[in-house]
Design a protein around this motif. Structure first.
Motif, PDB file in Angstrom:
ATOM      1  N   LEU A  15       0.744  -1.327  -0.040  1.00 36.14           N
ATOM      2  CA  LEU A  15       0.034   0.009   0.048  1.00 36.14           C
ATOM      3  C   LEU A  15       0.753   1.415   0.256  1.00 36.14           C
ATOM      4  CD1 LEU A  15      -2.648   1.476   0.502  1.00 36.14           C
ATOM      5  CD2 LEU A  15      -2.770   1.118   2.719  1.00 36.14           C
ATOM      6  N   PHE A  16       1.668   1.301   0.899  1.00 35.36           N
ATOM      7  CA  PHE A  16       2.599   2.653   1.217  1.00 35.36           C
ATOM      8  C   PHE A  16       3.657   2.691  -0.167  1.00 35.36           C
ATOM      9  CE2 PHE A  16       0.665   1.741   5.408  1.00 35.36           C
ATOM     10  CZ  PHE A  16       0.162   2.819   5.597  1.00 35.36           C
ATOM     11  N   SER A  17       4.065   1.723  -0.765  1.00 29.57           N
ATOM     12  CA  SER A  17       4.807   1.947  -1.992  1.00 29.57           C
ATOM     13  C   SER A  17       4.007   2.357  -3.043  1.00 29.57           C
ATOM     14  CB  SER A  17       5.460   0.686  -2.370  1.00 29.57           C
ATOM     15  OG  SER A  17       5.862  -0.217  -1.323  1.00 29.57           O
ATOM     16  N   GLY A  39      -0.347  11.088   4.828  1.00 29.46           N
ATOM     17  CA  GLY A  39      -0.459   9.634   4.363  1.00 29.46           C
ATOM     18  C   GLY A  39       0.189   8.655   5.417  1.00 29.46           C
ATOM     19  N   ILE A  40       1.431   8.352   5.045  1.00 25.44           N
ATOM     20  CA  ILE A  40       2.150   7.329   5.911  1.00 25.44           C
ATOM     21  C   ILE A  40       2.280   7.862   7.513  1.00 25.44           C
ATOM     22  CG2 ILE A  40       4.401   7.923   5.588  1.00 25.44           C
ATOM     23  CD1 ILE A  40       5.006   4.639   5.683  1.00 25.44           C
ATOM     24  N   GLY A  41       1.900   7.143   8.329  1.00 23.58           N
ATOM     25  CA  GLY A  41       2.027   7.190   9.765  1.00 23.58           C
ATOM     26  C   GLY A  41       3.443   7.276  10.170  1.00 23.58           C
ATOM     27  N   ASN A 174      -6.844   0.840  16.728  1.00 20.47           N
ATOM     28  CA  ASN A 174      -6.991   0.144  15.397  1.00 20.47           C
ATOM     29  C   ASN A 174      -6.284   1.066  14.354  1.00 20.47           C
ATOM     30  OD1 ASN A 174      -8.234  -0.050  12.480  1.00 20.47           O
ATOM     31  ND2 ASN A 174      -8.526  -2.072  13.387  1.00 20.47           N
ATOM     32  N   ASN A 175      -5.170   0.392  13.624  1.00 14.40           N
ATOM     33  CA  ASN A 175      -4.819   1.324  12.163  1.00 14.40           C
ATOM     34  C   ASN A 175      -5.682   0.586  11.273  1.00 14.40           C
ATOM     35  OD1 ASN A 175      -3.309   2.275  10.240  1.00 14.40           O
ATOM     36  ND2 ASN A 175      -1.397   1.118  10.658  1.00 14.40           N
ATOM     37  N   PRO A 176      -6.335   1.140  10.418  1.00 15.29           N
ATOM     38  CA  PRO A 176      -6.322   2.696  10.328  1.00 15.29           C
ATOM     39  C   PRO A 176      -7.418   3.486  11.112  1.00 15.29           C
ATOM     40  CG  PRO A 176      -7.755   1.322   8.500  1.00 15.29           C
ATOM     41  CD  PRO A 176      -7.063   0.346   9.401  1.00 15.29           C
ATOM     42  N   ALA A 205       0.745  -1.279  18.847  1.00 18.86           N
ATOM     43  CA  ALA A 205       1.705  -0.306  18.459  1.00 18.86           C
ATOM     44  C   ALA A 205       1.343   0.940  18.896  1.00 18.86           C
ATOM     45  CB  ALA A 205       1.758  -0.463  16.876  1.00 18.86           C
ATOM     46  N   TYR A 206      -0.022   1.375  18.917  1.00 19.46           N
ATOM     47  CA  TYR A 206      -0.539   2.516  19.204  1.00 19.46           C
ATOM     48  C   TYR A 206      -1.040   2.892  20.648  1.00 19.46           C
ATOM     49  CZ  TYR A 206      -0.034   2.855  14.101  1.00 19.46           C
ATOM     50  OH  TYR A 206       0.744   3.184  12.984  1.00 19.46           O
ATOM     51  N   GLU A 207      -0.764   1.923  21.541  1.00 14.39           N
ATOM     52  CA  GLU A 207      -1.208   1.914  22.912  1.00 14.39           C
ATOM     53  C   GLU A 207      -0.870   3.461  23.566  1.00 14.39           C
ATOM     54  OE1 GLU A 207       0.725   1.588  25.850  1.00 14.39           O
ATOM     55  OE2 GLU A 207       2.495   1.678  24.847  1.00 14.39           O
ATOM     56  N   SER A 236       8.312   2.535  17.888  1.00 11.04           N
ATOM     57  CA  SER A 236       8.262   3.558  16.481  1.00 11.04           C
ATOM     58  C   SER A 236       7.229   4.548  17.075  1.00 11.04           C
ATOM     59  CB  SER A 236       7.678   2.643  15.474  1.00 11.04           C
ATOM     60  OG  SER A 236       8.504   1.821  15.075  1.00 11.04           O
ATOM     61  N   LYS A 237       6.085   4.212  17.416  1.00 10.39           N
ATOM     62  CA  LYS A 237       5.159   5.269  17.657  1.00 10.39           C
ATOM     63  C   LYS A 237       4.947   5.664  19.176  1.00 10.39           C
ATOM     64  CE  LYS A 237       4.371   4.455  13.295  1.00 10.39           C
ATOM     65  NZ  LYS A 237       3.531   3.397  12.643  1.00 10.39           N
ATOM     66  N   THR A 238       5.708   5.113  19.932  1.00  7.71           N
ATOM     67  CA  THR A 238       5.576   5.116  21.301  1.00  7.71           C
ATOM     68  C   THR A 238       6.787   6.473  21.518  1.00  7.71           C
ATOM     69  OG1 THR A 238       5.153   3.068  21.978  1.00  7.71           O
ATOM     70  CG2 THR A 238       5.983   4.274  23.776  1.00  7.71           C
ATOM     71  N   PRO A 329      -3.571   8.262  16.725  1.00 16.08           N
ATOM     72  CA  PRO A 329      -3.064   9.284  15.935  1.00 16.08           C
ATOM     73  C   PRO A 329      -3.866   9.220  14.569  1.00 16.08           C
ATOM     74  CG  PRO A 329      -1.524   7.577  15.788  1.00 16.08           C
ATOM     75  CD  PRO A 329      -2.487   7.035  16.681  1.00 16.08           C
ATOM     76  N   TYR A 330      -4.785   8.333  14.224  1.00 18.30           N
ATOM     77  CA  TYR A 330      -5.343   8.333  12.918  1.00 18.30           C
ATOM     78  C   TYR A 330      -6.994   8.697  12.822  1.00 18.30           C
ATOM     79  CZ  TYR A 330      -1.350   5.556  11.710  1.00 18.30           C
ATOM     80  OH  TYR A 330       0.161   5.099  11.436  1.00 18.30           O
ATOM     81  N   ILE A 331      -7.235   9.466  11.765  1.00 13.47           N
ATOM     82  CA  ILE A 331      -8.718   9.881  11.764  1.00 13.47           C
ATOM     83  C   ILE A 331      -9.310   9.152  10.500  1.00 13.47           C
ATOM     84  CG2 ILE A 331      -9.958  11.832  11.126  1.00 13.47           C
ATOM     85  CD1 ILE A 331      -7.898  13.133  12.988  1.00 13.47           C
TER      86      ILE A 331
HETATM   87  C1  MLT Z   1       1.080   3.200   8.707  1.00 11.26           C
HETATM   88  O1  MLT Z   1       1.025   4.489   8.204  1.00 11.26           O
HETATM   89  O2  MLT Z   1       0.018   2.638   8.856  1.00 11.26           O
HETATM   90  C2  MLT Z   1       2.271   2.913   9.190  1.00 11.26           C
HETATM   91  O3  MLT Z   1       3.349   4.008   9.480  1.00 11.26           O
HETATM   92  C3  MLT Z   1       2.888   1.880   8.638  1.00 11.26           C
HETATM   93  C4  MLT Z   1       3.905   1.203   9.555  1.00 11.26           C
HETATM   94  O4  MLT Z   1       3.642   1.261  10.750  1.00 11.26           O
HETATM   95  O5  MLT Z   1       4.610   0.162   8.971  1.00 11.26           O
END
Ligand code: MLT
Length: 392
Positions: A15-17, A39-41, A174-176, A205-207, A236-238, A329-331
């Motif tokens: 997806l992100f590529s 876009g990418i988190g 949840n991501n996304p 990952a987002y706790e 990463s996200k912490t 951190p996602y909407i």
């Molecule tokens: C995302 O945007 O969903 C994440 O940054 C991608 C990832 O954590 O690998």
């Protein structure tokens, strides 16, 4: 020689590529046009002084014969595993050091964990969700069932009692979608997994973004979870380690299937295929989990959550339906006028120079939805929202 045909079942790009390529093409066609990327988190703020000082010290230690380190301890250095245990103890969860495995991030471990399960295992994946879960299973040739998320269930599907599966992925927050399972809802998942002898692969990952003190930040806050769940988390996200790379996986000793300890299997797998994360990184991670380190990353997380509020306010004013942004951190918004996710992506890119993530990239149930991330500089968020207000 026969190739793994599972790869042929994948979309041609991750997806992100795919998004990165579309943005690159747009930039090529519109030179000088500024693109704002929600876009990418990916973390954008600098690392805090606690982490930097610890990593600098570790670098210097490697320059002296007395303090030089070669290969590290096989599950990760004890100092870091102890720091992880203290972090969990503060959440009311008791872990043994030997239940914690240090790795280079949740994504790698969540893919690698599949080595432990028989190829015929049935996998259950909520939809929409982080695309790496599905892609790694397709690569391994496994059969996957989906559990539909929707506006109606606030994108938090629960297990129907008659549903059979061996492995289920849960990502909370949840991501996304940014939705978070409540304690009661996670209890349902744990009861279901125990009854089925299934394994929950819990991605936390987002706790660190959970603001509501009543929401669980670890599956192990639910009784019985140590008998049915593996938890994956990363710094990463912490703590901004998306580039530094460090995470951890918890495999409790209570997790036994067919009389076999999954902790022992994972140790065997890791010692065979992985040589650990660098000493410098592990010292940085230890500092990130110290009181000072946590304070510093909480300040950054507050900045991102304030960004999320700016996005939410704009979407509310413009009349979008959305969820998330309160404990994540996602909407996650619904595309207007019945547009598809990629149509809305193109519209935002061309009309506003704004990049988000098409919901359909996270699964079929994500079609017609769109994700915006709060990981960006405040000025970029403000400008992006101004563009949305004036040009959309
Ligand atoms: C995302 O945007 O969903 C994440 O940054 C991608 C990832 O954590 O690998």
């Amino acid at each position: 020689m026969k190739i793994n045909r599972g790869f042929l079942q994948l979309n041609d790009r991750y997806l992100f590529s795919r998004i990165a390529r579309k943005v690159q093409e747009y930039r090529g066609e519109h030179p000088g046009q500024e693109v704002l990327n929600l876009g990418i988190g990916d973390w954008t703020l600098p690392l805090g002084p606690a982490v930097l000082t610890a990593m600098e010290r570790a670098v210097m230690e490697l320059g002296s014969a007395e303090t030089f380190r070669g290969y590290g301890e096989e599950q990760g250095y004890a100092f870091l595993r102890q720091a992880v245990c203290r972090y969990y103890a503060a959440k009311g969860v008791e872990l043994a050091e030997s239940e914690v495995f240090i790795g280079d991030g949740a994504k790698s471990d969540m893919g690698n964990i599949l080595d432990l399960f028989a190829p015929e295992s049935t996998v259950l994946i909520p939809d929409p969700v982080y695309p790496a879960y599905l892609d790694t299973n397709i690569m391994a040739g496994r059969s996957v069932k989906f559990l539909a998320g929707s506006r109606e269930n606030r994108f938090l599907p629960l297990p129907p009692a008659d549903l059979r599966a061996d492995i289920v992925y849960i990502c909370s927050p949840n991501n996304p979608t940014g939705s978070v399972y409540s304690r009661e809802q996670l209890k349902e998942w744990v009861a279901w997994a125990l009854a089925q002898e299934a394994i929950i692969l819990f991605d936390s990952a987002y706790e660190a973004y959970i603001q509501d003190p009543d929401l669980p930040t670890s599956i192990y806050q639910i009784p019985g979870a140590q008998q049915c769940a593996i938890e994956f988390c990363s710094l990463s996200k912490t703590a901004g380690f998306t580039g530094v790379r460090c995470g951890y996986t918890v495999v409790p000793h209570g997790l036994v299937r067919d009389g076999i300890s999954l902790n022992e299997l994972w140790l065997r797998r890791q010692t065979t295929k992985f040589n650990g994360v660098s000493y410098i990184t592990q010292r940085g991670a230890e500092a990130a989990l110290s009181e000072r380190g946590l304070q510093e990353s909480r300040a950054s997380i507050s900045t991102y959550m304030a960004n999320a509020r700016v996005i939410a306010e704009t979407l509310r004013d413009l009349g979008f339906w959305f969820t998330g942004g309160e404990n994540a951190p996602y909407i996650w918004l619904q595309c207007p006028q019945g547009m598809s996710s990629w149509e809305f992506f193109d519209l935002l890119l061309h009309n506003c120079g704004l990049v988000g993530t098409p919901g359909s990239g996270f699964g079929r149930c994500g079609e017609g939805f769109f994700r915006l991330t709060a990981f960006a500089r405040r000025e970029d968020i403000s400008r992006a929202m101004e563009r949305l207000r004036s040009r959309y």
